[in-house]
Design a protein around this motif. Structure first.
Motif, PDB file in Angstrom:
ATOM      1  N   TYR B  70      20.047 -29.600 -37.616  1.00 27.54           N
ATOM      2  CA  TYR B  70      18.676 -30.098 -37.531  1.00 27.54           C
ATOM      3  C   TYR B  70      18.379 -30.563 -36.107  1.00 27.54           C
ATOM      4  O   TYR B  70      17.319 -30.289 -35.549  1.00 27.54           O
ATOM      5  CB  TYR B  70      18.448 -31.247 -38.523  1.00 27.54           C
ATOM      6  N   VAL B  74      15.508 -28.972 -33.728  1.00 31.80           N
ATOM      7  CA  VAL B  74      14.363 -29.771 -33.286  1.00 31.80           C
ATOM      8  C   VAL B  74      14.367 -29.949 -31.770  1.00 31.80           C
ATOM      9  O   VAL B  74      13.322 -29.953 -31.137  1.00 31.80           O
ATOM     10  CB  VAL B  74      14.374 -31.151 -33.996  1.00 31.80           C
ATOM     11  N   LEU B 280      15.895 -25.077 -40.254  1.00 35.07           N
ATOM     12  CA  LEU B 280      14.477 -24.897 -39.960  1.00 35.07           C
ATOM     13  C   LEU B 280      13.717 -24.489 -41.232  1.00 35.07           C
ATOM     14  O   LEU B 280      12.601 -24.952 -41.473  1.00 35.07           O
ATOM     15  CB  LEU B 280      14.291 -23.847 -38.856  1.00 35.07           C
ATOM     16  N   ASN B 282      14.424 -25.413 -44.204  1.00 32.00           N
ATOM     17  CA  ASN B 282      14.228 -26.620 -45.013  1.00 32.00           C
ATOM     18  C   ASN B 282      13.080 -27.472 -44.493  1.00 32.00           C
ATOM     19  O   ASN B 282      12.350 -28.083 -45.271  1.00 32.00           O
ATOM     20  CB  ASN B 282      15.512 -27.443 -45.053  1.00 32.00           C
ATOM     21  N   ILE B 283      12.933 -27.515 -43.170  1.00 30.73           N
ATOM     22  CA  ILE B 283      11.801 -28.248 -42.600  1.00 30.73           C
ATOM     23  C   ILE B 283      10.495 -27.611 -43.073  1.00 30.73           C
ATOM     24  O   ILE B 283       9.547 -28.289 -43.463  1.00 30.73           O
ATOM     25  CB  ILE B 283      11.890 -28.260 -41.053  1.00 30.73           C
TER      26      ILE B 283
END
Lengths: 273, 305
Positions: B70, B74, B280, B282-283
């Protein structure tokens, strides 16, 4: 209203034609080009006045196998969808099942999960199972696009079947299974056709699973064929457009032949779920 | 049935058989949903906290790395671009689709000859495989030989590099996605309009409210629930669009049309960083979920009314 103002209503028709022409121009342009292979856009006639079938010949020779794969995958997905969805819809709509609300919730939610998330996980699972690049693998993945939709459409329809009909059948001694096969299924024909049409279209149009779960040509549907076609420098758009036209045939046929089912599916799937 | 005093053993047995029968009918669907939706979600969550790469396929090893994926996703320079593009792509597409779709729905509510035929023909762009649409548009938007620039040329506009310039590529992609989404918006809104009784308009007309006034005071307020559903569904569908962008620009030029969805695809299937792709993804799910829950809430309250 329309009877009083016939002249004005024809004005609307003309306006409507303009909107339609605007919306459908790309489709027209595709078909037009498909009959003029080897012609660069600059020299392309606005009407196919010198039609040639070379584009289709080229498309068939390079994409024929892919079109066949698409057909097999889409028909397979329809069979899976109906087999799985119809009994489930029956159970959800006609009998009170504890947890039915949870199932419906899951169905609605599942339609909103981005395909890339599913593909990401399926790739490793398919790799372990050895079903990457197989038609069966693709049929099952593409069914995932149609199953939730089919259950929702069919159960919404089955809800409208009067209970008295089913009770009458039971009084006559028909068991649950016979009632389902001989009464519920025939009555639900329209909903099943709608579900089948959309499941077919979903699978036929699928690009994401075709792209991610296939890396060689063993099971390549036509959507992936087109993508690979347009990925690089395109020398002959006429053949590409011929392929694109052939890939559009199911949509066009459905639109003409099954209008009422399309309308039912378009609105039913979204709002009445 | 429930209030009957003590069901006999025969009855109880029948009930149990009925229950078994129902679950037998549901079982295939539940199994399918678990395999193709439940499993991927759980697996994706697991992959996102693992160092899951191509090596994993040979060695079977995917060490736990906590939230490193993650963080990597990000912190990457692409993320903020992709996030902004996703917002622009979604807001732009929805605004265009919805406004034009609503205008057409209102237009087709009028009675005129060939209305029904035209309305169903309008659906064609929506029924075509998306990759077909992107092939057509890729060609139509070609800088040198595309018909769009040819037509603009007639008006004296110089050739625009629609898909190859970092400045207009996103605009081009949004335009195509608007074209694609108009039929869906139009159809749903049209069916919503059909549910508004004609008498309301007739009564309003007597009071002198027609045209824009009637739209503002009758159509819009009564259409609101349908509008919300269309908008939320539009957002959820647009967030996951891949076909159009990959077909038209592959996310380029130099990331100008990269969205969260295409970036997630790229991480997994071009860079083979499946762990980061999962993170990504999951985001993206999390963002969709917010809108999806709003949708479910809305449809449910609609049903209960």
């Amino acid at each position: 209203m329309s009877h009083k103002q016939p002249r004005r209503s024809w004005v609307y028709t003309v306006l409507g034609c303009l909107f339609l022409a605007f919306m459908l121009f790309p489709v027209y342009w595709m078909v037009n080009a498909s009959f003029q292979p080897g012609v660069s856009t600059a020299d392309l006639d606005w009407l196919p006045i010198h039609p040639g079938l070379d584009g289709y010949r080229a498309a068939f020779s390079t994409q024929g196998a892919n079109l066949l794969t698409s057909l097999v995958v889409a028909v397979g997905a329809v069979l899976v969808c109906l087999t799985v969805a119809t009994p489930a819809a029956y159970a959800l709509s006609l009998y009170r099942v504890r947890g039915a609300a949870a199932v419906m919730f899951a169905l609605l939610l599942s339609q909103m999960i981005p395909g890339i998330v599913i593909a990401n996980a399926l790739y490793s699972a398919y790799n372990d199972l050895g079903i990457l690049n197989t038609t069966v693998g693709l049929i099952l993945a593409d069914s995932a696009l149609g199953v939730p939709f089919s259950i929702l459409i069919i159960q919404a329809f089955m809800r409208a079947i009067p209970m008295s009909l089913l009770e009458a059948a039971r009084v006559d001694g028909a068991g649950r299974l016979r009632t389902f096969v001989w009464i519920v299924l025939p009555l639900s024909r329209n909903a099943m056709i709608t579900a089948a049409l959309f499941s077919f279209l979903f699978a036929w149009s699928d690009f994401l699973f075709a792209l991610t779960l296939n890396s060689n040509s063993a099971a390549r549907p036509v959507t992936l064929g087109i993508y690979l076609f347009i990925g690089g420098y395109v020398a002959d758009w006429g053949s590409v457009m011929a392929t694109a036209t052939m890939a559009s045939v199911p949509a066009a046929v459905l639109l003409v032949a099954a209008q009422k089912y399309i309308a039912a599916g378009a609105t039913g799937g979204a709002v009445k779920a | 049935m429930m209030t009957e005093p003590r069901p006999g053993p025969a009855r109880r047995q029948m009930r149990r058989r009925e229950e078994a029968f129902r679950w037998a009918f549901l079982a295939p669907a539940i199994a399918f949903l678990l395999l193709y939706f439940g499993y991927p979600i759980v697996k994706n969550l697991m992959m996102s906290v693992q160092d899951y790469t191509t090596r994993t396929f040979y060695t079977g090893e995917a060490p736990f790395v906590g939230l490193a994926n993650y963080a990597a996703v990000v912190k990457s320079s692409v993320f903020s671009t992709a996030l902004i593009n996703t917002v622009l792509f979604t807001v732009g597409s929805i605004t265009g689709q919805f406004t034009i779709g609503l205008a057409l729905a209102v237009f087709f509510k009028k009675h005129f000859p060939l209305n029904g035929v035209m309305r169903s023909l309008m659906l064609l762009p929506w029924l075509l495989p998306m990759i077909v649409s992107s092939a057509i548009w890729k060609w139509m938007l070609d800088k040198d030989s595309g018909v769009v620039n040819q037509l603009l040329g007639l008006a004296g506009v110089e050739n625009i590099p629609w898909l190859t310039s970092t400045e207009v590529a996103l605009v081009a992609v949004v335009m195509v996605n608007i074209w694609l989404g108009i039929p869906f918006n139009m159809t749903i809104l049209y069916s919503g309009l059909q549910d508004i009784p004609d008498e309301l308009y007739e009564a309003a007309a007597l009071d002198g409210a027609t045209g824009w006034k009637a739209f503002r005071n009758i159509t819009w307020p009564l259409l609101r629930p349908v509008v919300s559903v269309v908008l939320i569904l539009g957002v959820v569908y647009t967030l996951k669009v891949l076909d159009i962008i990959l077909g038209l620009t592959e996310g380029g030029p130099s990331g100008a049309t990269e969205t969260l969805a295409t970036q997630s695809y790229r991480l997994s299937f071009a860079n083979f960083e499946f762990g980061q792709g999962a993170a990504l993804g999951n985001i993206l799910v999390l963002i969709s979920l917010v809108f999806a829950l709003a949708y479910l809430r809305m449809t449910r309250s609609g049903v209960e009314d």
